[in-house]
Enzyme design. Structure first.
Site, short mmCIF file in Angstrom:
data_model
loop_
_atom_site.label_atom_id
_atom_site.label_comp_id
_atom_site.label_asym_id
_atom_site.label_seq_id
_atom_site.Cartn_x
_atom_site.Cartn_y
_atom_site.Cartn_z
N SER A 142 0.94 -1.25 -0.07
CA SER A 142 0.17 0.07 -0.06
C SER A 142 0.98 1.18 0.00
CB SER A 142 -0.74 0.05 1.33
OG SER A 142 -1.71 1.34 1.42
N TYR A 155 -1.41 -0.99 10.68
CA TYR A 155 -1.62 -1.40 9.37
C TYR A 155 -0.52 -0.81 8.55
CZ TYR A 155 -3.50 -0.84 4.52
OH TYR A 155 -3.60 -0.64 3.11
#
Length: 276
Positions: A142, A155
């Site tokens: 990401s 995350y």
């Protein structure tokens, strides 16, 4: 191009929805046989049925490395090969008010699903590929793993670790003609962003997501929203022989966000649009 993956056997984890679904649909369209690995049984079975004989669903909790091993072995037993492994499955950590409010209770779960699954998937697919002429492994990270930022620190940490692991694995597995690359999507509307909000009713959740999406749009040079199909095109490139000399890369698919924010421009007195 068409049929770029004809005859290739592929696994896509987290393939029942979001970016994973986009990759599954693109790969099937290119002739691949795709094993959709997910815990969302209803969505996975429906996608497999929709995709025809070129796709099957296999229930897999990627946070359990034994289930990943079973996924790989079952795929090879059923289809006789494994050419492309896409480690896509991921979850978000809860969005808190700030670091001081983080209790880190989701740390083990997020790291198992986001990072352990990538490491185990790379290892188990690599073991087979090393003895069968090589292959392509594609890990999904990401832009949250590239750019620092506030919020969802677990995350972000898991996604950053995927970047480094991918490069390490690429170096080690190159000897076996296994290419290991990473895609870092950003600003792609999928359910994962909404899942990071906790304790919110639907209306508040929608407002939260709209606000975050607006900020993302403001920050990126390309103003159109990205789609799972955009990420799928990048995955297709890394899966095919067009990238046969490419390994260890991190490919952002995020409208230019990591390149930098747009700076407001002033026009010259002549009005010719030249930045001041």
């Amino acid at each position: 191009m068409a049929d770029e993956l004809q005859g290739k056997v592929t696994i896509v984890t987290g393939g029942a929805s979001g970016i994973g679904r986009g990759i599954v649909e693109r790969f099937v369209a290119e002739g691949a046989t795709v094993v959709i690995a997910d815990v969302q049984d209803e969505l996975g079975e429906a996608l497999a049925a929709q995709s025809g004989s070129n796709a099957v669903f296999h229930h897999t909790d990627v946070g359990d490395q034994d289930q990943i091993g079973d996924l790989v072995s079952t795929t090879v037993q059923r289809f006789g090969a494994l050419d492309v492994m896409v480690n896509n499955a991921g979850i978000s950590s809860p969005l808190r008010r700030g670091l001081f409010d983080e209790d880190l209770t989701e740390f083990d779960r997020v790291m198992r699903v986001n990072l352990l699954s990538v490491m185990a998937g790379t290892r188990d697919a690599g073991r087979y590929m090393a003895e069968h002429g090589g292959g392509s492994i594609i890990n999904l990270s990401s832009i949250g793993g590239i750019q620092a930022g506030g919020g969802v620190p677990v995350y972000r940490a898991s996604k950053a670790a995927i970047l480094h692991f991918t490069k390490c694995a690429a170096i080690e597995l190159a000897h076996y003609e296994i290419r290991v690359n990473c895609i870092a999507p950003g600003n792609i509307p999928t359910p994962i962003l909404a899942s990071s909000a906790t304790g919110a009713d639907r209306e508040r959740l929608e407002r939260f997501e709209a606000r975050i999406r607006a900020q993302m749009r403001e920050d990126r040079p390309l103003k159109r929203d990205g789609t799972p199909e955009d990420v799928a095109e990048a995955a297709l490139y890394l899966a095919t022989d067009r990238s046969r000399y490419v390994t260890g890369i991190v490919l952002p698919v995020e409208g230019g966000t990591v390149a930098g924010k747009i700076i407001a421009r002033k026009t010259a007195p002549e009005g010719n649009g030249t930045p001041a």
